[in-house]
Design a protein around this motif. Structure first.
Motif, PDB file in Angstrom:
ATOM      1  N   GLN A   1       0.827  -1.211   0.000  1.00 53.53           N
ATOM      2  CA  GLN A   1       0.000   0.000   0.000  1.00 53.53           C
ATOM      3  C   GLN A   1       0.858   1.258   0.000  1.00 53.53           C
ATOM      4  O   GLN A   1       0.526   2.242  -0.674  1.00 53.53           O
ATOM      5  CB  GLN A   1      -0.940  -0.019   1.214  1.00 53.53           C
ATOM      6  N   MET A   2       1.971   1.262   0.741  1.00 56.35           N
ATOM      7  CA  MET A   2       2.849   2.431   0.738  1.00 56.35           C
ATOM      8  C   MET A   2       3.462   2.638  -0.642  1.00 56.35           C
ATOM      9  O   MET A   2       3.652   3.775  -1.093  1.00 56.35           O
ATOM     10  CB  MET A   2       3.949   2.272   1.791  1.00 56.35           C
TER      11      MET A   2
ATOM     12  N   PRO B   1      -7.921  10.174  -3.912  1.00 56.10           N
ATOM     13  CA  PRO B   1      -8.787   9.579  -2.880  1.00 56.10           C
ATOM     14  C   PRO B   1      -8.267   8.236  -2.374  1.00 56.10           C
ATOM     15  O   PRO B   1      -8.342   7.947  -1.179  1.00 56.10           O
ATOM     16  CB  PRO B   1     -10.141   9.451  -3.571  1.00 56.10           C
ATOM     17  N   ILE B   2      -7.753   7.403  -3.287  1.00 51.87           N
ATOM     18  CA  ILE B   2      -7.185   6.116  -2.854  1.00 51.87           C
ATOM     19  C   ILE B   2      -5.970   6.366  -1.972  1.00 51.87           C
ATOM     20  O   ILE B   2      -5.772   5.704  -0.934  1.00 51.87           O
ATOM     21  CB  ILE B   2      -6.828   5.256  -4.083  1.00 51.87           C
ATOM     22  N   THR B   3      -5.132   7.337  -2.374  1.00 55.02           N
ATOM     23  CA  THR B   3      -3.946   7.662  -1.576  1.00 55.02           C
ATOM     24  C   THR B   3      -4.346   8.109  -0.169  1.00 55.02           C
ATOM     25  O   THR B   3      -3.766   7.674   0.827  1.00 55.02           O
ATOM     26  CB  THR B   3      -3.151   8.779  -2.273  1.00 55.02           C
ATOM     27  N   ARG B   4      -5.338   8.962  -0.083  1.00 50.52           N
ATOM     28  CA  ARG B   4      -5.782   9.427   1.235  1.00 50.52           C
ATOM     29  C   ARG B   4      -6.331   8.267   2.056  1.00 50.52           C
ATOM     30  O   ARG B   4      -6.059   8.161   3.257  1.00 50.52           O
ATOM     31  CB  ARG B   4      -6.855  10.509   1.070  1.00 50.52           C
TER      32      ARG B   4
ATOM     33  N   VAL C   1      -3.446   6.233   3.378  1.00 49.88           N
ATOM     34  CA  VAL C   1      -2.705   6.949   4.425  1.00 49.88           C
ATOM     35  C   VAL C   1      -3.498   6.957   5.727  1.00 49.88           C
ATOM     36  O   VAL C   1      -2.944   6.774   6.823  1.00 49.88           O
ATOM     37  CB  VAL C   1      -2.389   8.382   3.963  1.00 49.88           C
ATOM     38  N   GLU C   2      -4.812   7.176   5.647  1.00 48.50           N
ATOM     39  CA  GLU C   2      -5.640   7.161   6.852  1.00 48.50           C
ATOM     40  C   GLU C   2      -5.636   5.788   7.506  1.00 48.50           C
ATOM     41  O   GLU C   2      -5.685   5.685   8.732  1.00 48.50           O
ATOM     42  CB  GLU C   2      -7.058   7.589   6.518  1.00 48.50           C
TER      43      GLU C   2
ATOM     44  N   GLY D   1       3.867  25.788  -8.404  1.00 51.38           N
ATOM     45  CA  GLY D   1       3.959  24.375  -8.121  1.00 51.38           C
ATOM     46  C   GLY D   1       3.175  23.979  -6.894  1.00 51.38           C
ATOM     47  O   GLY D   1       2.495  24.792  -6.258  1.00 51.38           O
ATOM     48  N   THR D   2       3.274  22.674  -6.575  1.00 51.35           N
ATOM     49  CA  THR D   2       2.512  22.083  -5.477  1.00 51.35           C
ATOM     50  C   THR D   2       3.432  21.223  -4.631  1.00 51.35           C
ATOM     51  O   THR D   2       4.374  20.590  -5.156  1.00 51.35           O
ATOM     52  CB  THR D   2       1.346  21.239  -6.015  1.00 51.35           C
ATOM     53  N   THR D   3       3.165  21.197  -3.321  1.00 51.31           N
ATOM     54  CA  THR D   3       3.892  20.329  -2.392  1.00 51.31           C
ATOM     55  C   THR D   3       2.875  19.526  -1.600  1.00 51.31           C
ATOM     56  O   THR D   3       1.980  20.084  -0.970  1.00 51.31           O
ATOM     57  CB  THR D   3       4.771  21.137  -1.428  1.00 51.31           C
ATOM     58  N   ILE D   4       2.991  18.176  -1.673  1.00 48.55           N
ATOM     59  CA  ILE D   4       2.144  17.280  -0.888  1.00 48.55           C
ATOM     60  C   ILE D   4       3.050  16.559   0.095  1.00 48.55           C
ATOM     61  O   ILE D   4       4.036  15.923  -0.299  1.00 48.55           O
ATOM     62  CB  ILE D   4       1.387  16.282  -1.772  1.00 48.55           C
ATOM     63  N   SER D   5       2.719  16.682   1.389  1.00 47.88           N
ATOM     64  CA  SER D   5       3.531  16.073   2.452  1.00 47.88           C
ATOM     65  C   SER D   5       2.753  14.915   3.054  1.00 47.88           C
ATOM     66  O   SER D   5       1.604  15.065   3.482  1.00 47.88           O
ATOM     67  CB  SER D   5       3.874  17.098   3.537  1.00 47.88           C
ATOM     68  N   LEU D   6       3.384  13.751   3.059  1.00 51.96           N
ATOM     69  CA  LEU D   6       2.826  12.551   3.679  1.00 51.96           C
ATOM     70  C   LEU D   6       3.426  12.431   5.080  1.00 51.96           C
ATOM     71  O   LEU D   6       4.653  12.409   5.243  1.00 51.96           O
ATOM     72  CB  LEU D   6       3.164  11.328   2.827  1.00 51.96           C
ATOM     73  N   ARG D   7       2.572  12.337   6.076  1.00 51.91           N
ATOM     74  CA  ARG D   7       3.040  12.219   7.462  1.00 51.91           C
ATOM     75  C   ARG D   7       2.494  10.934   8.075  1.00 51.91           C
ATOM     76  O   ARG D   7       1.281  10.705   8.090  1.00 51.91           O
ATOM     77  CB  ARG D   7       2.599  13.415   8.299  1.00 51.91           C
ATOM     78  N   LEU D   8       3.435  10.121   8.595  1.00 48.62           N
ATOM     79  CA  LEU D   8       3.092   8.873   9.258  1.00 48.62           C
ATOM     80  C   LEU D   8       3.654   8.897  10.668  1.00 48.62           C
ATOM     81  O   LEU D   8       4.721   9.471  10.908  1.00 48.62           O
ATOM     82  CB  LEU D   8       3.671   7.677   8.489  1.00 48.62           C
ATOM     83  N   PRO D   9       2.935   8.295  11.629  1.00 47.53           N
ATOM     84  CA  PRO D   9       3.467   8.274  13.001  1.00 47.53           C
ATOM     85  C   PRO D   9       4.808   7.575  13.049  1.00 47.53           C
ATOM     86  O   PRO D   9       4.982   6.475  12.497  1.00 47.53           O
ATOM     87  CB  PRO D   9       2.395   7.511  13.787  1.00 47.53           C
ATOM     88  N   ALA D  10       5.794   8.223  13.719  1.00 52.13           N
ATOM     89  CA  ALA D  10       7.151   7.688  13.761  1.00 52.13           C
ATOM     90  C   ALA D  10       7.434   6.949  15.059  1.00 52.13           C
ATOM     91  O   ALA D  10       8.443   6.245  15.152  1.00 52.13           O
ATOM     92  CB  ALA D  10       8.172   8.815  13.574  1.00 52.13           C
ATOM     93  N   GLY D  11       6.598   7.103  16.077  1.00 53.05           N
ATOM     94  CA  GLY D  11       6.861   6.435  17.348  1.00 53.05           C
ATOM     95  C   GLY D  11       8.132   6.960  17.983  1.00 53.05           C
ATOM     96  O   GLY D  11       8.437   8.151  17.933  1.00 53.05           O
ATOM     97  N   ASP D  12       8.916   6.104  18.622  1.00 52.28           N
ATOM     98  CA  ASP D  12      10.189   6.510  19.218  1.00 52.28           C
ATOM     99  C   ASP D  12      11.192   6.786  18.119  1.00 52.28           C
ATOM    100  O   ASP D  12      11.285   6.064  17.121  1.00 52.28           O
ATOM    101  CB  ASP D  12      10.735   5.409  20.140  1.00 52.28           C
ATOM    102  N   LEU D  13      11.991   7.842  18.310  1.00 46.00           N
ATOM    103  CA  LEU D  13      12.929   8.279  17.274  1.00 46.00           C
ATOM    104  C   LEU D  13      14.206   7.449  17.346  1.00 46.00           C
ATOM    105  O   LEU D  13      15.221   7.868  17.903  1.00 46.00           O
ATOM    106  CB  LEU D  13      13.227   9.772  17.445  1.00 46.00           C
TER     107      LEU D  13
END
Length: 800
Positions: free
Chosen positions: A661-662, A763-766, A769-770, A785-797
């Motif tokens: 999926q990613m 929509p599939i991408t969203r 990600v959800e 131009g356009t910037t799309i930022s994907l944010r995923l929980p990183a937990g402990d660094l």
């Protein structure tokens, strides 16, 4: 002459040490001033030392010595300037004063016999010191030629300046010490008088004795007495009633009474008083006890309230209150009013049996004593009234404060936002809940128009006069209008102080005073933003669920015929024969059909991927490596489209995600970015970790930046973002950008701006990600131009 040549000069340490040792302990100014010149002549090895002090714009001769002869000798008078020296003259003393440096005479000579040095104390010149070794008029005497030099050398001048500085320090410190001693003595005396009188405020007899005792102490008088207008007995045996009336009348007639001092044999103005005094009294004085006009006006009395009335007293009148006070009031026994003088509470009198001159200091102390006594006597009969008034005022104030505090506590404890608005539509009250909901501090909004922070739909119930004054509408009209709508309710969408959108449930009611006149409005509101967001999300999910069911049904119905068509066309392609031209045409038609069938099959796959939730298979995933894998697959397409890939990778931790999926998410994001640059451009891919402490820089600019996706279980996305570490992958292109009116619709299913797109990629991408508890941030500027930022929980660094 040989002995003079052997002179070795002055030793500054020795001279200063001797000077300080001998005179630092002298505390009398005159003794120090008269002793310094003689001793300085010995220490400086000279014949004459003169001291001048500044007086106005001149220098005055203060002290001096010549050849160690005490007193005013002829030799001293021949060299000293007895007459004042003008500071602007050309004499060496004036030159030294102006230049603040040593001045010699002769001025340009290398062997001067006279040096004038300024006395400087704290950068201020206080006088001049003159040292003389020889002069034209006075020659050296025989006994001194063996020890004195004939002139001053250049090495002696710094020593003389240092000596002058020490002399100025000694003189000024001693003078200030004497002045301070005098002031301390006076202040201690006044302080003891004030302390005694204040401690005896409630004991009139003791106050009387203290006044007489201090009067004797100050003036050494043989007889003392205190005349009180309200006294029922005679003040003293030597004060006759006639003299008492004369003194009270004398001080009450004067606008600014001054002490009365009479010495025998007297004159035409004082003979009347002397006739009532015993013959053995040579000097008599009287000091009035007064109360200022300001005190009288403060309590509403006429100027000149005097002591008790007496028969035949010319100024006996009744005490009248100021205009406007209708209460009946008559004077007490000690209150008489004179419109031409101050209030006289009493008179301090004293007498000497011998001729006596009262010094100025003694008169000043007597006047201060009289002032202290006046205040005590005035306060004595006011203190009871003041205490009663104070207790009553404290009781009322405590009650008012308690009521006010209770109202404030109730207002601050209300969980809903509460605002009161006056008739000019300005905010007058702003409680704590309103501050928490809207983000404004009360000092920012109090007195400001309510429309600046809340666009309330307020009824028009005030009109403005021609002068601009606010005039409420008639009470009956307003009440009839508000009966139908006693409470106005609405749901208001606005922004808070931080430009965050909030949804408020507002209730507006009118405010009336005790006379049923409207004085403003009361607005209460609650924050229903979270509920509003939940309702919007529920409606979106309902729409998506319905759309998913429909898409699944459509995909199922379309896919079965597609399979049959595809199979049949493949068989037809295999069975085609005959002439070569017919075969080629048939095969070309079959190829077109197969291509379109493949396209329909891809659309069906996208519909199924969007409509049917998949089971996630979490594995360890390095997002940077996965990005490189997808970019390598798309490298050929990028080269064909003249797109340059720019990578900005930081060290990032390994996360757990569904790898397939990613990969689909990254493929969709990169494909959209490449298709947004048909003429070529730069594709920038960056990957970094954003700690929780750095999430406060998220900007929410209306029409430019949007945040999509909501972490599961989080009501407030912004607060959740501040508490979570995020792994961010940003995809930026240099294409034409997205129009502001289209930006908030790009994640809606089937919304597309492409000629052959169906609008399911983002929509599939969203959706994917959800499913990973992440969210997307989109920022676009048309033309840049356009910037799309994907944010995923990183937990402990933990960096891999």
């Amino acid at each position: 002459m040989i002995e003079v040549d052997e002179y070795l000069g002055l030793s500054a340490p020795a001279v200063l040490t001797a000077l300080l040792n001998e005179f630092s302990a002298v505390t009398d100014y005159r003794t120090l001033r008269d002793s310094l010149p003689r001793r300085l002549a010995h220490l400086l090895n000279c014949r004459c030392v003169l001291l001048y002090q500044r007086l106005g714009e001149t220098l005055q001769f203060a002290a001096g010595t010549f050849d160690d002869v005490p007193g005013w000798s002829i030799s001293l008078l021949s060299v000293a300037h007895i007459n004042p020296i003008d500071l602007n003259s050309g004499l060496p003393e004036a030159c030294a004063w102006r230049s603040r440096h040593a001045s010699t005479c002769p001025a340009e000579s290398s062997t001067p016999g006279l040096v004038a040095v300024p006395l400087i104390y704290r950068q201020r010149a206080t006088g001049v010191l003159v040292a003389l070794r020889s002069s034209v008029e006075v020659q050296f005497s025989a006994p001194r030629t063996s020890t004195c030099a004939a002139y001053w050398s250049s090495d002696d001048l710094p020593v003389l300046e240092a000596v002058a500085g020490v002399v100025a320090l000694l003189l000024e410190n001693t003078r200030l010490l004497e002045r301070d001693r005098e002031r301390i003595h006076e202040l201690s005396l006044l302080n003891s008088i004030a302390s005694q009188l204040n401690c005896s405020m409630y004991e009139p007899e003791r106050v009387h004795n203290i006044i007489l005792q201090r009067t004797r102490e100050i003036t050494s008088a043989d007889l003392c007495a205190l005349i009180r207008p309200d006294a029922s007995t005679q003040a003293s045996s030597w004060i006759t009633p006639a003299l008492q009336n004369l003194l009270l009348a004398h001080f009450s007639r004067q606008r600014e009474p001054r002490p009365l001092i009479i010495e025998r044999p007297g004159d035409s103005h004082t003979i009347e008083y002397l006739t009532h005094l015993p013959a053995n009294i040579k000097t008599f004085f009287a000091i009035p006890l007064l109360v200022s006009e300001a005190t009288l006006h403060r309590y509403g009395y006429g100027v000149g309230k005097l002591g008790g009335p007496r028969q035949g007293y010319p100024q006996e009148v009744l005490l009248q209150r100021t205009v406007g006070d209708k209460r009946p009031c008559r004077t007490s026994l000690h209150e008489v009013v004179d419109v031409h003088g101050p209030k006289v509470l009493g008179v301090i009198v004293g007498a000497h049996h011998r001729a006596w001159k009262l010094r100025r200091e003694e008169l000043v102390l007597l006047q201060v004593l009289a002032g202290q006594a006046s205040a005590i006597l005035e306060n004595t009969h006011l203190v009871t009234e003041v205490v009663e008034a104070r207790n009553e005022a404290r009781k009322l104030l405590r009650q008012v404060l308690d009521d006010q505090r209770l109202k404030e506590l109730i207002l601050e404890s209300v969980p809903s936002g509460l605002i009161t608005i006056d008739l000019s539509r300005c905010i007058t009250t702003f409680n704590r809940a309103a501050q928490a909901i809207l983000g404004y501090h009360p000092y920012e909004v109090l007195g400001q128009p309510v429309q600046k922070i809340l666009n309330l739909s307020m009824p028009i119930d005030v009109v403005h006069s021609e002068e601009g004054r606010i005039i409420p509408v008639a009470s009956h009209n307003r009440e009839s209008a508000m009966d139908a709508l006693s409470t106005l309710s609405e749901t208001l969408v606005t922004v808070d102080r931080h430009a965050q959108e909030v949804v408020l449930d507002v209730h507006l009611v009118p405010l009336y005073n005790d006379q049923r006149e409207q004085i403003g409005w009361l607005a209460t509101f609650t924050d229903v933003t979270s509920m509003h967001h939940l309702e919007e999300e529920k409606r979106r999910l309902d729409r998506l669920a319905s759309l998913g069911e429909m898409a699944a049904s459509v995909a199922h119905e379309v896919r079965n015929p597609l399979a049959s068509i595809k199979t049949s066309m493949q068989m037809l392609e295999d069975d085609l024969g005959g002439d070569e031209q017919s075969t080629e045409d048939a095969q070309e038609s079959v190829a077109v059909v197969l291509k379109e069938v493949e396209r329909l099959d891809a659309i069906v796959r996208d519909l199924l991927l969007f409509a049917r939730p998949r089971q996630l298979h979490y594995v360890a995933c390095n997002l940077v490596e996965l990005s490189e894998h997808v970019l390598n697959i798309m490298q050929a397409q990028c080269s064909e489209m003249s797109v340059i890939i720019h990578r900005v990778y930081h060290e990032v931790p390994v996360i757990h995600a569904d790898m397939a999926q990613m990969e689909q998410v990254l493929f969709n994001l990169y494909m959209n970015a490449i298709q947004a640059m048909p003429e070529g451009g730069v594709l920038t891919v960056s990957c970094q970790v954003i700690p929780a402490s750095d999430n406060s820089n998220i900007q929410h600019e209306q029409g430019r930046s949007f945040e999509f996706g909501e972490p599961i279980g989080a009501i407030d996305v912004y607060e959740y973002s501040l508490q979570q570490n995020w792994l961010e992958l940003s995809v930026s292109d240099t294409g034409v950008g997205i129009a502001p009116d289209q930006l908030e619709h790009i994640f809606q299913p089937f919304f597309t701006t492409k000629a052959h797109g169906i609008g399911l990629g983002l929509p599939i991408t969203r959706r994917l990600v959800e499913d990973h508890h992440g969210h997307l941030l989109v920022e676009s500027q048309p033309g840049y131009g356009t910037t799309i930022s994907l944010r995923l929980p990183a937990g402990d660094l933990e960096i891999s």
